[in-house]
Scaffold this active site. Structure first.
Site, short mmCIF file in Angstrom:
data_model
loop_
_atom_site.label_atom_id
_atom_site.label_comp_id
_atom_site.label_asym_id
_atom_site.label_seq_id
_atom_site.Cartn_x
_atom_site.Cartn_y
_atom_site.Cartn_z
CD GLU A 88 -1.97 66.46 85.20
OE1 GLU A 88 -0.90 66.61 84.59
OE2 GLU A 88 -2.07 66.56 86.45
CG ASP B 26 1.46 67.32 81.51
OD1 ASP B 26 2.24 67.09 80.56
OD2 ASP B 26 1.84 67.47 82.69
CD GLN C 255 0.99 70.89 85.00
OE1 GLN C 255 0.72 69.71 84.88
NE2 GLN C 255 1.17 71.47 86.18
CD GLU D 168 3.96 68.74 86.31
OE1 GLU D 168 3.41 68.92 87.40
OE2 GLU D 168 3.41 68.15 85.35
#
Length: 259
Positions: free
Chosen positions: A157, A192, A218, A254
């Site tokens: 990530e 993300d 996310q 998140e």
């Protein structure tokens, strides 16, 4: 190396599905009670950052009882959450990382979880970045080999350098380069939108460009890592683009709720 393609092809879902991160959210409940709380809100999947304070079978029991799927969990990251450098990209900590992967494997087996996220960690003082990236790629390859037999996809990530200074992977391209250097077919990107917006922007073009490498999405708004609508990201357009592009995986909430 197209781990994201393989993951999406195996999902069997026609549309994306929302999951909820039970480590960051639902903190008004004890951790083991958050699975039922997520189910009560209508979620079928949960993201878990670090479940390791609780026995694997106990966590799995609560998830099964709630009827929710454990979508992903993080490999233990050493002292990263406490402000340290972490494990995965730190020379000299390879043995600790291998132990962490085995621990994650135990939880994946108990939870029937098919995705793990490896946090690269910070660039230590006095260490060359290229040396850390070599360690990181070797460790990603090791994790991928260890978990392949269980059908687990290993993800890395991108994390923004404002929230986590000196983080090794601060752009999507950095992350993909590390995965390519590791060279295993069950490696993919955890993408993300919150971190991407801070570091690079271009959320929809970035998603389009890298979709074939992505195994999980996310989101949170920015600034503040709050709920959609609290900041600058145009979530209606973003979610419409996810649908238009045919992504059929999980989309993880998140963020830091205000209520």
């Amino acid at each position: 190396h197209r781990g994201g393609d393989a993951v999406r092809a195996g999902l069997g879902a026609a549309v994306p599905r929302f999951s909820i991160n039970v480590s960051m959210m639902l903190q008004e409940y004890d951790f083991l009670d958050r699975f039922a709380a997520a189910a009560d809100l209508g979620f079928k999947g949960v993201d878990i950052q670090f479940p390791y304070d609780h026995p694997a079978e106990r966590v799995a029991e609560r998830a099964r009882a709630a009827g929710v799927e454990a979508v992903l969990l993080n490999v233990p990251a050493g002292d990263l959450q406490a402000g340290g450098d972490g494990l995965a990209g730190v020379p000299g900590r390879q043995a600790e990382f291998h132990v962490a992967v085995r621990q994650a494997q135990d939880y994946c087996r108990a939870l029937d979880c098919k995705r793990v996220n490896v946090l690269a960690g910070r660039l230590p003082a006095g260490v060359q970045r290229r040396d850390c990236l070599k360690v990181l790629s070797d460790n990603l390859a090791c994790a991928a080999e260890t978990l392949a037999a269980d059908g687990v996809t290993v993800m890395a990530e991108t994390i923004n350098g404002r929230d986590v200074p000196r983080f090794l992977l601060q752009t999507t391209e950095d992350t993909i380069a590390a995965l390519d250097a590791a060279g295993k077919s069950n490696l993919a990107v955890q993408f993300d939108f919150y971190h991407r917006q801070i570091m690079q922007g271009d959320l929809i073009p970035g998603l389009e460009r890298h979709l074939s490498r992505i195994a999980h999405l996310q989101f949170a708004d920015t600034p503040g890592r709050g709920a959609p609508g609290s900041g600058e990201i145009n979530f209606p357009n973003l979610f419409a683009a996810i649908d238009r592009l045919g992504y059929a995986g999980w989309v993880g909430a998140e963020y830091r709720p205000v209520g």
